[in-house]
Design a protein around this motif. Structure first.
Motif, PDB file in Angstrom:
ATOM      1  N   ASP A   1      32.320 -47.538  -2.203  1.00 34.93           N
ATOM      2  CA  ASP A   1      33.091 -47.907  -1.349  1.00 34.93           C
ATOM      3  C   ASP A   1      34.105 -49.260  -1.096  1.00 34.93           C
ATOM      4  O   ASP A   1      33.398 -50.422  -0.939  1.00 34.93           O
ATOM      5  N   LEU A   2      35.104 -48.985  -1.334  1.00 33.68           N
ATOM      6  CA  LEU A   2      35.998 -49.768  -1.658  1.00 33.68           C
ATOM      7  C   LEU A   2      37.395 -49.837  -0.684  1.00 33.68           C
ATOM      8  O   LEU A   2      37.256 -51.209  -0.370  1.00 33.68           O
ATOM      9  N   SER A   3      36.787 -49.064   0.500  1.00 34.13           N
ATOM     10  CA  SER A   3      37.297 -49.286   1.323  1.00 34.13           C
ATOM     11  C   SER A   3      37.398 -50.777   2.667  1.00 34.13           C
ATOM     12  O   SER A   3      38.475 -50.652   2.443  1.00 34.13           O
ATOM     13  N   GLY A   4      36.877 -51.898   2.037  1.00 28.66           N
ATOM     14  CA  GLY A   4      36.327 -53.035   2.875  1.00 28.66           C
ATOM     15  C   GLY A   4      37.089 -54.251   1.966  1.00 28.66           C
ATOM     16  O   GLY A   4      37.074 -55.563   2.638  1.00 28.66           O
ATOM     17  N   GLU A   5      37.554 -53.659   0.808  1.00 26.24           N
ATOM     18  CA  GLU A   5      38.453 -54.905  -0.036  1.00 26.24           C
ATOM     19  C   GLU A   5      39.564 -54.758   1.068  1.00 26.24           C
ATOM     20  O   GLU A   5      40.496 -53.998   0.942  1.00 26.24           O
ATOM     21  N   PRO A   6      40.103 -56.689   0.814  1.00 24.61           N
ATOM     22  CA  PRO A   6      41.112 -56.706   1.286  1.00 24.61           C
ATOM     23  C   PRO A   6      42.272 -56.318   0.636  1.00 24.61           C
ATOM     24  O   PRO A   6      41.918 -55.925  -0.128  1.00 24.61           O
ATOM     25  N   LYS A   7      43.478 -56.680   1.390  1.00 24.19           N
ATOM     26  CA  LYS A   7      45.097 -55.843   0.492  1.00 24.19           C
ATOM     27  C   LYS A   7      45.242 -57.583  -0.656  1.00 24.19           C
ATOM     28  O   LYS A   7      45.472 -56.627  -1.457  1.00 24.19           O
ATOM     29  N   HIS A   8      44.949 -58.405  -0.322  1.00 16.73           N
ATOM     30  CA  HIS A   8      44.832 -59.735  -1.592  1.00 16.73           C
ATOM     31  C   HIS A   8      43.892 -58.971  -2.027  1.00 16.73           C
ATOM     32  O   HIS A   8      45.031 -59.601  -3.824  1.00 16.73           O
TER      33      HIS A   8
ATOM     34  N   ASP B   1      43.306 -46.880 -10.737  1.00 14.14           N
ATOM     35  CA  ASP B   1      41.925 -46.669 -11.557  1.00 14.14           C
ATOM     36  C   ASP B   1      41.411 -47.708 -12.496  1.00 14.14           C
ATOM     37  O   ASP B   1      39.965 -47.840 -11.667  1.00 14.14           O
ATOM     38  N   PHE B   2      41.860 -48.236 -13.281  1.00 15.26           N
ATOM     39  CA  PHE B   2      40.789 -48.894 -13.751  1.00 15.26           C
ATOM     40  C   PHE B   2      40.806 -50.565 -12.916  1.00 15.26           C
ATOM     41  O   PHE B   2      39.653 -51.026 -13.337  1.00 15.26           O
ATOM     42  N   ALA B   3      41.494 -50.565 -12.150  1.00 19.20           N
ATOM     43  CA  ALA B   3      41.357 -51.972 -11.594  1.00 19.20           C
ATOM     44  C   ALA B   3      40.397 -51.736 -10.322  1.00 19.20           C
ATOM     45  O   ALA B   3      39.697 -52.645 -10.493  1.00 19.20           O
ATOM     46  N   ASN B   4      40.599 -50.536 -10.013  1.00 17.38           N
ATOM     47  CA  ASN B   4      39.284 -50.386  -8.894  1.00 17.38           C
ATOM     48  C   ASN B   4      38.192 -50.191  -9.706  1.00 17.38           C
ATOM     49  O   ASN B   4      36.717 -50.833  -9.145  1.00 17.38           O
ATOM     50  N   ASN B   5      37.941 -49.830 -11.519  1.00 13.88           N
ATOM     51  CA  ASN B   5      36.294 -50.237 -12.053  1.00 13.88           C
ATOM     52  C   ASN B   5      36.428 -51.463 -11.924  1.00 13.88           C
ATOM     53  O   ASN B   5      35.650 -52.134 -12.071  1.00 13.88           O
ATOM     54  N   CYS B   6      37.579 -52.258 -11.612  1.00 13.55           N
ATOM     55  CA  CYS B   6      37.205 -53.904 -12.658  1.00 13.55           C
ATOM     56  C   CYS B   6      36.475 -54.366 -11.322  1.00 13.55           C
ATOM     57  O   CYS B   6      35.919 -55.455 -10.629  1.00 13.55           O
ATOM     58  N   ILE B   7      37.062 -54.134  -9.626  1.00 13.35           N
ATOM     59  CA  ILE B   7      36.761 -54.205  -8.558  1.00 13.35           C
ATOM     60  C   ILE B   7      35.118 -54.100  -8.656  1.00 13.35           C
ATOM     61  O   ILE B   7      34.358 -54.638  -8.018  1.00 13.35           O
ATOM     62  N   LEU B   8      34.710 -52.641  -8.956  1.00 10.42           N
ATOM     63  CA  LEU B   8      33.814 -52.546  -8.440  1.00 10.42           C
ATOM     64  C   LEU B   8      32.094 -52.958  -9.625  1.00 10.42           C
ATOM     65  O   LEU B   8      31.268 -53.457  -9.158  1.00 10.42           O
ATOM     66  N   ALA B   9      33.125 -53.301 -10.437  1.00  9.77           N
ATOM     67  CA  ALA B   9      32.238 -53.737 -11.872  1.00  9.77           C
ATOM     68  C   ALA B   9      31.957 -55.807 -10.944  1.00  9.77           C
ATOM     69  O   ALA B   9      31.016 -56.854 -10.612  1.00  9.77           O
ATOM     70  N   ARG B  10      32.801 -56.258 -10.192  1.00 16.02           N
ATOM     71  CA  ARG B  10      32.724 -57.839  -9.070  1.00 16.02           C
ATOM     72  C   ARG B  10      31.463 -56.962  -8.262  1.00 16.02           C
ATOM     73  O   ARG B  10      30.773 -58.334  -8.301  1.00 16.02           O
ATOM     74  N   ARG B  11      31.827 -56.084  -8.030  1.00 16.15           N
ATOM     75  CA  ARG B  11      30.648 -55.863  -6.834  1.00 16.15           C
ATOM     76  C   ARG B  11      29.385 -55.648  -6.969  1.00 16.15           C
ATOM     77  O   ARG B  11      28.175 -55.515  -6.123  1.00 16.15           O
ATOM     78  N   MET B  12      29.018 -54.585  -8.246  1.00 12.08           N
ATOM     79  CA  MET B  12      28.533 -54.575  -9.045  1.00 12.08           C
ATOM     80  C   MET B  12      27.237 -56.463  -9.040  1.00 12.08           C
ATOM     81  O   MET B  12      26.315 -56.872  -9.082  1.00 12.08           O
TER      82      MET B  12
END
Length: 215
Positions: free
Chosen positions: A19-26, A42-53
């Motif tokens: 759930d990336l909805s809580g990631e801030p705008k910056h 889409d790839f950027a979201n995957n990178c954010i997901l990687a960091r969250r994992m």
């Protein structure tokens, strides 16, 4: 039973992790997740997901870039129109990966995370016959490491003047694997798996840790 319990705990945590909805705008802007280029976003979201994992203790995370359903038109397999393809694909890759590295640093995760940016081969220094692309080149190409245990701002090895074959400080694939395993605390000469009646190493009978790249 322990395996079932582990699987259940993992499944219960997945909804929160993805759930990336809580990631801030910056943060979204840092990675390029706000891009109008949907493939890049889409790839950027995957990178954010990687960091969250990674934040939640996942020990191995793989990101794959370039396998889009495009008939080979916007991935790295540049046999026909390399520059045209890479101009498109480079934009998809660059900002999200840079954002991931910066985010890991600012969250204090970079020094405990080994980032391996790798490919299976490079490209020939000359055009492929009848095209504006280039064929596969397994003899000289670039991979990079960052983060835990790696010397920063450092280049190791070089090809000949044509970019055709590794010539200086040649690092084989087995050397690369041995070095990665060393950085993960594993001795590649002792790590084996049973196959066809014998114990085999991931580096076969080859490979040396390249200590010049270690911090």
């Amino acid at each position: 039973m322990a395996s079932y319990e582990l699987a259940a705990r993992m499944q219960l945590q997945v909804p929160d992790v993805v759930d990336l909805s809580g990631e801030p705008k910056h943060v979204l802007e840092l990675y390029g997740a706000d891009s109008s280029n949907k493939t890049k976003a889409d790839f950027a979201n995957n990178c954010i997901l990687a960091r969250r994992m990674i934040e939640r203790g996942v020990r191995f995370v793989q990101l794959f870039n370039g396998a889009y359903a495009s008939g080979g038109k916007i991935n790295w397999d540049g046999h026909s129109k390399l520059k045209e393809q890479y101009d498109v694909h480079g934009e998809i890759l660059d900002q999200p990966v840079a954002g991931l590295l910066k985010d890991l640093k600012q969250r204090g995760l970079f020094d405990s995370t080994l980032v391996v940016f790798a490919t299976e081969f490079g490209r020939m220094p000359m055009f492929q016959a009848g095209t504006y692309g280039r064929d596969h080149n397994p003899n000289g190409f670039t991979c990079w490491l960052a983060g835990a245990g790696v010397k920063p701002g450092f280049s190791y090895g070089a090809t000949d003047e044509f970019g055709f074959r590794a010539q200086e400080n040649v690092m084989t694939v087995h050397d690369f694997h041995a070095t990665i395993l060393h950085l993960m605390g594993l001795d590649h000469k002792r790590l084996t798996f049973y196959h066809n009646g014998i114990q085999r190493r991931l580096t076969d009978v080859h490979g040396e840790v390249i200590r010049d790249v270690l911090a």
